[in-house]
Design an enzyme around this catalytic site. Structure first.
Site, PDB file in Angstrom:
ATOM      1  CG  ASP A 145      -1.801  -1.123   0.879  1.00  0.00           C
ATOM      2  OD1 ASP A 145      -2.245  -1.382   0.064  1.00  0.00           O
ATOM      3  OD2 ASP A 145      -2.576  -1.300   2.140  1.00  0.00           O
ATOM      4  CG  ASN A 197      -4.479   5.846   2.930  1.00  0.00           C
ATOM      5  OD1 ASN A 197      -5.319   5.690   2.052  1.00  0.00           O
ATOM      6  ND2 ASN A 197      -3.747   4.912   3.583  1.00  0.00           N
ATOM      7  CD  GLU A 198      -3.392   7.991   7.232  1.00  0.00           C
ATOM      8  OE1 GLU A 198      -2.098   8.082   6.923  1.00  0.00           O
ATOM      9  OE2 GLU A 198      -4.362   7.168   6.837  1.00  0.00           O
ATOM     10  CG  ASP A 228      -0.768   9.876  22.623  1.00  0.00           C
ATOM     11  OD1 ASP A 228      -0.546  10.775  23.257  1.00  0.00           O
ATOM     12  OD2 ASP A 228      -0.619   8.676  22.762  1.00  0.00           O
ATOM     13  CB  THR A 251      -9.718   0.162   6.134  1.00  0.00           C
ATOM     14  OG1 THR A 251      -9.093   0.453   4.663  1.00  0.00           O
ATOM     15  CG2 THR A 251     -11.199   0.020   5.448  1.00  0.00           C
TER      16      THR A 251
END
Length: 252
Positions: free
Chosen positions: A41, A111-112, A141, A152
């Site tokens: 990935d 993704n993020e 955190d 996911t």
């Protein structure tokens, strides 16, 4: 069908790329109909960022460790598989950060976007959505803003929700929240603009990461979907990304 093969540095990925180039040839990247990515990935995300402005489709095959965004590795019927593949279009998040020096930086994330404490002390964050403060102080955190494709990944590990791949949503997920203890995040419209301010930034330094791009010592991060940019991912018929995301919700 003109194919261009890319691979990670893993020996099995390099070997697979050499074999496929011998079987199907290696078209120049700019002339290729499809980019075939061989690895995990991480390589897929790297490839997506590389070809984002060319609108070329990407067909990944797993020669890495996780491979959630990859198809199974097979060689013989590759062109037939690609021709029959299901296409999924995903849009990135645009992250704009301001650091302690007042310098502004931007990066994209498929993704993020994540904010992470840099030292032993927890981060203190203020969260605003579309210009309205929703959480005055979050001690944690860090925090994640995830796309459906990224829901996911790190987001799920932080106990965030899995989002259907075609849903017009984003996941906002705290990482190890201390105060308020019971806040578990939010599901937002994909049109939302998320602003994170770092409180006590000198005492509690925070880094901001968009996929694989990191900026340190940030004081403010603004995240929104970049609907003008997209990536085209190809998946084997019957094993679409939507199906994989659905299956992930029934794994124990």
């Amino acid at each position: 069908m003109k194919l261009h093969f890319v691979s990670s540095q893993a020996p099995e990925a390099i070997k697979a790329a050499q074999k496929l180039k011998h079987l199907f040839g290696q078209a120049p990247r700019d002339d290729a109909d499809v980019i075939v990515a061989l690895g995990g990935d991480g390589l897929m995300l790297e490839t997506v960022h590389t070809v984002i402005d060319s609108n070329q489709a990407i067909f990944g095959m797993n020669r890495g460790s996780v491979g959630f965004l990859m198809n199974e590795f097979e060689t013989g019927d590759l062109t037939d598989r690609i021709a029959a593949a299901t296409e999924t279009t995903i849009h990135p998040l645009k992250m704009t950060v301001t650091d302690k020096k007042g310098t502004t930086h931007s990066a994209l994330a498929f993704n993020e976007v994540s904010m992470l404490r840099q030292q032993h002390q927890a981060a203190k964050l203020r969260i605003s959505i579309d210009g309205k403060v929703r959480l005055d102080e979050l001690v944690c955190d860090g925090i994640i803003v995830a796309t459906p494709a990224g829901s996911t990944a790190y987001n799920l590990s932080a106990h965030g929700p899995i989002l259907p791949i075609n849903s017009p949503l984003l996941a906002l997920t705290p990482i190890s929240p201390f105060r308020p203890r019971r806040w578990r995040g939010a599901i937002l419209s994909h049109e939302a603009e998320v602003e994170i301010e770092m409180l006590e930034a000198n005492k509690r330094p925070v880094s901001a990461v968009a996929d694989q791009t990191e900026f340190r010592d940030v004081v403010k991060v603004v995240v929104s979907e970049d609907e003008k940019r997209s990536a085209r991912l190809l998946f084997d018929d019957g094993h679409s990304l939507a199906e994989r995301v659905l299956n992930e919700q029934f794994q124990f």
